[in-house]
Design an enzyme around this catalytic site. Structure first.
Site, PDB file in Angstrom:
ATOM      1  N   GLU A  47      12.483  35.883  49.035  1.00 50.13           N
ATOM      2  CA  GLU A  47      11.493  34.996  48.405  1.00 50.13           C
ATOM      3  C   GLU A  47      10.124  35.415  48.919  1.00 50.13           C
ATOM      4  O   GLU A  47       9.970  35.763  50.092  1.00 50.13           O
ATOM      5  CB  GLU A  47      11.768  33.536  48.766  1.00 50.13           C
ATOM      6  CG  GLU A  47      10.686  32.612  48.206  1.00 50.13           C
ATOM      7  CD  GLU A  47      11.065  31.138  48.230  1.00 50.13           C
ATOM      8  OE1 GLU A  47      11.880  30.742  49.076  1.00 50.13           O
ATOM      9  OE2 GLU A  47      10.519  30.395  47.392  1.00 50.13           O
ATOM     10  N   CYS A 242      12.180  28.129  46.195  1.00 50.58           N
ATOM     11  CA  CYS A 242      11.291  27.214  45.463  1.00 50.58           C
ATOM     12  C   CYS A 242      10.341  27.944  44.530  1.00 50.58           C
ATOM     13  O   CYS A 242       9.856  27.375  43.551  1.00 50.58           O
ATOM     14  CB  CYS A 242      10.486  26.381  46.438  1.00 50.58           C
ATOM     15  SG  CYS A 242      11.475  25.212  47.349  1.00 50.58           S
ATOM     16  N   ASN A 376      17.004  26.510  41.140  1.00 53.33           N
ATOM     17  CA  ASN A 376      17.121  26.704  42.593  1.00 53.33           C
ATOM     18  C   ASN A 376      17.746  25.458  43.220  1.00 53.33           C
ATOM     19  O   ASN A 376      18.922  25.206  43.007  1.00 53.33           O
ATOM     20  CB  ASN A 376      15.736  27.020  43.187  1.00 53.33           C
ATOM     21  CG  ASN A 376      15.764  27.137  44.694  1.00 53.33           C
ATOM     22  OD1 ASN A 376      16.674  27.729  45.245  1.00 53.33           O
ATOM     23  ND2 ASN A 376      14.791  26.562  45.373  1.00 53.33           N
ATOM     24  N   GLU A 377      16.957  24.676  43.930  1.00 53.16           N
ATOM     25  CA  GLU A 377      17.508  23.471  44.586  1.00 53.16           C
ATOM     26  C   GLU A 377      17.266  22.281  43.679  1.00 53.16           C
ATOM     27  O   GLU A 377      16.413  21.463  43.968  1.00 53.16           O
ATOM     28  CB  GLU A 377      16.772  23.238  45.904  1.00 53.16           C
ATOM     29  CG  GLU A 377      17.281  24.042  47.039  1.00 53.16           C
ATOM     30  CD  GLU A 377      16.457  23.825  48.308  1.00 53.16           C
ATOM     31  OE1 GLU A 377      15.391  23.191  48.252  1.00 53.16           O
ATOM     32  OE2 GLU A 377      16.896  24.327  49.344  1.00 53.16           O
TER      33      GLU A 377
HETATM   34  O1  AHR Z   1      13.733  29.371  52.211  1.00 52.15           O
HETATM   35  C1  AHR Z   1      12.639  28.534  52.100  1.00 52.15           C
HETATM   36  C2  AHR Z   1      12.848  27.401  51.095  1.00 52.15           C
HETATM   37  O2  AHR Z   1      13.879  26.577  51.501  1.00 52.15           O
HETATM   38  C3  AHR Z   1      13.268  27.849  49.733  1.00 52.15           C
HETATM   39  O3  AHR Z   1      12.205  28.211  48.959  1.00 52.15           O
HETATM   40  C4  AHR Z   1      13.912  26.623  49.178  1.00 52.15           C
HETATM   41  O4  AHR Z   1      14.887  26.919  48.216  1.00 52.15           O
HETATM   42  C5  AHR Z   1      14.456  25.923  50.394  1.00 52.15           C
HETATM   43  O5  AHR Z   1      14.101  24.604  50.413  1.00 52.15           O
END
Ligand code: AHR
Length: 662
Positions: A47, A242, A376-377
């Protein structure tokens, strides 16, 4: 008489104690091979957080090279007569600078670029300076002088590398020249002078090391890419995290903006610029220079299966409680199309719309994409409602692609309990689980997957790391507990088919989130203990699980198991047994390994023991001491199918033996 009796009792007691110690015998059943371990089992999560892309893996050394940051001269210092124009040759990046005569022969016009926390260059290496330029008033000979300077130097001259470029056309053209510094400097500045009288326009000002990973132009930092390759990752998740979602939908990762000529890839805001106001970086943007093409190529080059994650139409749910922030379900069409087009970009033949674009970038062959993650989450009913439409469309157009859904941001709890059944209902292939958890959690989760449903979707542990309580930074003990927990993933490889530690990279001057797997500054990279844990697993993952028990039970750090965690695998190609044991306690433990079920003619040879240990639980490798804690290999021998191992306190040990016939 009484003394004798006391001595006798003491002897009996010590014999009993040593017998108790013997109960730490690990029995490895070699007769029956268990579940297959997927090639994707251990991999990477990338990321663009902590300056992982621009300023990190992406080797571009110039910040705001296209003058598209909202403050168009951010990262630049101008002198003399410099103006920003907005009718440049690249439609999606229209801004550029005009350098004009300063009005006096002794005065100067030009600009400095500060790079990412400075520009790191190495003595004797070549750096390719390139720029799009033109003479706005025509003529045949404008000149710019390009320098690498050390501004805080006491030397006679600040510049330590200089070149001139002649600009010879009224039309926009790309020019380039090589700079070869004769000193190493981590924080230099790129300086450009107008070296002739007439005005010159400059756009997309770029500086790259020539020696990038695999020598690609628009390439990646070699040391960082090499660190990824050295893990032997099986899967490679990208672009996050994220960042997939965006703080708002406008700033989500839009893969279509990340391909094609770099000059025309539009800038995106990086949400990690401001997500944590206590670690605020106003100059953090995404150039998309490391885009989806570069990602697929890198995956191929390091032998990892690509696993892209795309937006499901939900902006970051942590940051948006207003339902209007998200795409309504009935308007998801273009998002679903983006996912389908991405599959075509990766795999489509060269007559398809997106396959043709891939071929035009230099890769006519398919990238053999097999997986895609949707969202993602994400959480709440709004997620399955959207995911369902993606699943339908992808199954119809690409039944060969495996779909990854999400179980939300938590490792358990309300959302997790709600989402897992939903993922089963939607029949996704894998479910992404995230756990950034403290020591107590990692110590208690050795058996987490032992009772997972064997018939449902498989697990992708897509983001995890041990975040020490009050110690949310890299240190040995946290990494040791990651190793301990991973024995449970390995033992359950029929359920857990992918796992990626997160985050991957962090710049020492620009991080937002700790711990991370690889740290770097402008010249050096450091592999943390967590890196070595991942590497030891990935390089010793084997092909099949085999049973390993202590007193008939799996070794999960459960009560009465002396803080031990262990797993064992068979590796078909090398014909070897690999046993991983973690002693999480402060005691030396005697742990005999017994290999049961071998045939009479079988021998265990070439034994090695790889040990990762530190007596300072709070320490890790650093830029100053990059090799303070590294795996150490010694040879060991098995006598009579058993090894009388003694495990130092706080140690992760990997034993490996070849099975050969007498
Ligand atoms: O790894 C950092 C963040 O942690 C990522 O962007 C997210 O998916 C998680 O909350």
């Amino acid at each position: 008489m009484r003394i004798r009796r006391t001595l006798f009792t003491a002897w009996v007691l010590s014999a009993a104690l040593s017998l108790a110690a013997q109960t730490n015998e690990l029995v490895i059943q070699t007769k029956k091979l268990g579940a297959e371990i997927q090639p994707t089992m251990y991999g990477l999560f990338f990321e663009d957080i902590n300056y992982a892309a621009d300023g990190g893996l992406y080797a571009e050394l110039v910040k705001n090279r296209s003058f598209e940051f909202p403050q168009h001269l951010m990262g630049w210092k101008t002198f003399g007569k410099v103006s920003v124009q907005d009718d440049g040759p690249f439609e999606r990046n229209p801004h550029y600078v005009r350098l004009s005569y300063p009005g006096h022969p002794q005065k100067h016009t030009g600009l400095d670029n500060e790079g990412f926390f400075g520009i790191g260059v190495k003595s004797g290496e070549e750096y390719r300076f390139s720029v799009w330029a033109r003479l706005p008033e025509g003529g045949t000979a404008g000149k710019i002088r390009i320098e690498l300077v050390k501004t805080n130097s006491n030397a006679e001259r600040q510049a330590f590398a200089t070149q001139e470029l002649t600009i010879d056309s009224k039309e926009w053209k790309k020019y380039q020249v090589m700079l070869k510094p004769d000193m190493t400097e981590a924080k230099s500045t790129l300086r450009i002078f107008l070296a002739s009288q007439g005005p010159i326009d400059l756009e997309h000002i770029s500086l790259f090391p020539v020696d990038t990973w695999k020598g690609h132009e628009n390439g990646l930092r070699k040391d960082l890419a090499q660190a990824l390759a050295d893990i032997h990752p099986g899967v490679f998740r990208f672009p996050g995290g994220c960042i997939v979602e965006g703080t708002d939908l406008n700033t989500r990762y839009n893969w279509k903006n990340s391909i094609g000529p770099v000059e025309n890839r539009p800038l995106n805001e990086n949400r990690w610029q401001y997500t944590f106001p206590h670690r605020f970086f106003p100059d953090y943007y995404q150039s998309y220079g490391l885009g989806f093409y570069e990602y697929f190529l890198l995956s191929e080059e390091i032998g990892a299966a690509p696993l892209p994650i795309v937006s499901c139409g939900l902006a970051c749910q942590f940051q948006n409680t207003d339902p209007k922030a998200h795409v309504p379900v009935e308007e998801l069409g273009s998002y679903i199309q983006d996912a389908l087009d991405l599959i075509e970009f990766a795999n489509g033949d060269t007559t398809s719309v997106w396959g043709r674009k891939r071929a035009a970038m230099g890769h006519p062959a398919s990238f053999h994409l097999k997986f895609i993650g949707i969202g993602n989450e994400q959480w709440g009913p709004e997620y399955p409602a959207r995911l369902e439409l993606f699943v339908k469309a992808i199954r119809k157009a690409h039944p060969e692609i495996k779909i990854v859904g999400s179980s939300g941001p938590d490792s358990e709890g309300k959302q997790f309990e709600y989402l897992w059944p939903e993922m089963k209902r939607l029949k996704v292939d894998l479910v992404d689980e995230h756990f950034y958890r403290p020591e107590s959690w990692f110590l208690s989760q050795g058996a987490r997957y032992d009772n997972y449903d064997r018939k449902g979707p498989k697990v992708f542990a897509g983001e995890y790391a041990c975040h020490g309580k009050g110690k949310k930074w890299n240190h040995f003990y946290a990494s040791l507990l990651e190793a301990a927990f991973m024995t449970g993933m390995e033992r359950n490889a029929d359920v857990v088919q992918m796992a990626t530690y997160a985050p991957l990279f962090a710049h020492v001057d620009g991080w937002q989130w700790r711990p991370d797997m690889i740290w770097f500054d402008n010249l050096n990279a450091v592999r943390t203990v967590s890196y070595y844990v991942q590497q030891l697993y990935a390089q010793n993952k084997g092909t099949n699980v085999i049973s390993l028990t202590m007193n008939g039970k799996p070794v999960t750090g459960a009560e009465g198991q002396d803080g031990l965690f262990a797993s064992a695998v068979w590796d078909g190609p090398t014909h070897s047994y690999i046993v991983k044991v973690i002693n999480t306690t402060d005691k030396t433990l005697r742990v005999p390994l017994t290999f049961a079920g071998l045939k009479r003619q079988d021998e265990l040879t070439n034994g090695i023991c790889i040990k990762l240990h530190s007596s300072d639980l709070d320490s890790d490798n650093t830029i100053e001491h990059p090799f303070a804690i590294v795996p150490e290999t010694t040879s060991v021998s098995v006598y009579d199918r058993a090894l009388d191992a003694e495990l130092e306190p706080y140690t992760f040990t990997v034993y490996k033996f070849t099975k050969s016939a007498k």
